[in-house]
Structures are given as C-alpha cells and as structure tokens.
Design an enzyme around this catalytic site. Structure first.
Site, mmCIF file in Angstrom:
data_model
loop_
_atom_site.group_PDB
_atom_site.id
_atom_site.type_symbol
_atom_site.label_atom_id
_atom_site.label_comp_id
_atom_site.label_asym_id
_atom_site.label_seq_id
_atom_site.Cartn_x
_atom_site.Cartn_y
_atom_site.Cartn_z
ATOM 1 N N ASP A 24 35.460 9.253 -45.883
ATOM 2 C CA ASP A 24 35.418 9.434 -47.340
ATOM 3 C C ASP A 24 36.470 8.565 -48.018
ATOM 4 O OD1 ASP A 24 33.446 11.371 -46.978
ATOM 5 O OD2 ASP A 24 34.863 13.039 -47.090
ATOM 6 N N ASP A 80 35.541 17.613 -42.217
ATOM 7 C CA ASP A 80 36.498 17.255 -43.263
ATOM 8 C C ASP A 80 37.822 17.903 -42.918
ATOM 9 O OD1 ASP A 80 34.702 15.742 -44.684
ATOM 10 O OD2 ASP A 80 34.249 17.288 -46.161
#
Length: 181
Positions: A153, A138
C-alpha cells in the site's frame, strides 16, 4: 476497416520501439528488475514474518508507526470487503495499466514511480492470491490512527505521489519554456 487496423498496429509498434530503444530499455528493465524484486521480496518477507500473528494483535508499539496485524479482504480502508472478484479485478487492472504506461513511457523521471506503483499493486494482488482466505495482511498503523496498511500500500501511495510531482514539475518546465519563447 482492415487498413485502419493495420495502421493502428503499425503506429503502436512504432511507439513501443521508439519508447524502448537500447539505453532506455536497459534503464527500464533495471528498474523493473531491481525495484520490482525489492518490493515483492519485502511484501512476502513481511507477510511471512507476521503471518503467524493473530488477527487484531499489537506486535510492536514504537510510537510513530506501530505494527498491528489484521487481515483485509477489501481494498483501501477495507472498502469492497465482501466483493472479492471486484477487488482482484481492480488490483489487476491497476497493475496492467501501470505496466502498459511503463512500456510506452519515454521520460526517465516517471519510470521509478510507475514501477513502484505497478509492483505495489502486484504485491497486493499476489499476497491476496496466495493467502488462504483472499485477504492481504495489513500491519502498519500510525499512532492514534485507525487505518491499517501494508508495505505494498505504501508503494502504491508513494508511486501516485511521485507521479503527481513529476507531472507538476513537467508542467512547470513546459510553462516556463513556452513563456520564454
């Protein structure tokens, strides 16, 4: 019992063939090929570009969205952090459900969003599968925010938002059409 199974599979085959006639099938395959390729390419290009960064490292501070690299073993907001099997199952299930919907979908407006959702989920699934420690990388964070997320995402989120708006528009059109009759 056997007759019901035969009838079920016959109806299923009919639905698949109806939903995938030539021009529509070409559109679906184009969307799958183009959107799927772009999403998976971006997921892995960004992963490879940022993989050398240390965990919890601020890479770029541009203002609105910054790049802050962490490894996430969970799903959204690091939920299910230590339940790897469940995380794989949920991401795989989301991908399969989206792809099944894609096979049966007969409305052009939904195809892009379902494809975006499916390949965002597949991007996270493959990212996790190919990492050494079952995690995704991330790297995006909003200024003054605490949630860190990645490109896949974003695709999942925008896929759900797009599907929601398509559904609302369809409901509004059907309501308007039924009111006019």
């Amino acid at each position: 019992m056997k007759l019901r199974k035969t009838k079920f599979f016959s109806q299923l085959k009919h639905q698949v063939l109806t939903a995938n006639q030539k021009p529509f099938l070409f559109y679906k395959l184009t969307m799958i090929g183009f959107v799927g390729f772009i999403i998976l390419l971006q997921v892995f290009i960004l992963r490879n570009a940022l993989n050398g960064e240390m965990d919890n490292t601020m890479v770029a501070n541009s203002g609105f969205i910054n790049i802050y690299v962490i490894r996430n073993k969970g799903v959204g907001f690091s939920l299910l952090q230590n339940q790897t099997g469940l995380v794989y199952f949920l991401q795989g299930l989301l991908s399969v459900i989206a792809l099944v919907f894609l096979v049966f979908m007969v409305k052009y407006s939904y195809i892009f969003w379902i494809t975006t959702l499916a390949f965002g989920s597949l991007g996270n699934f493959f990212d996790r599968l190919t990492s050494a420690n079952d995690s995704v990388l991330d790297y995006f964070i909003f200024q003054n925010g605490s949630s860190v997320f990645n490109f896949a995402d974003c695709c999942i989120t925008f896929g759900f938002i797009g599907l929601f708006f398509c559904f609302l528009i369809q409901m509004f059109k059907e309501f308007k059409h039924s009111k006019n009759q």
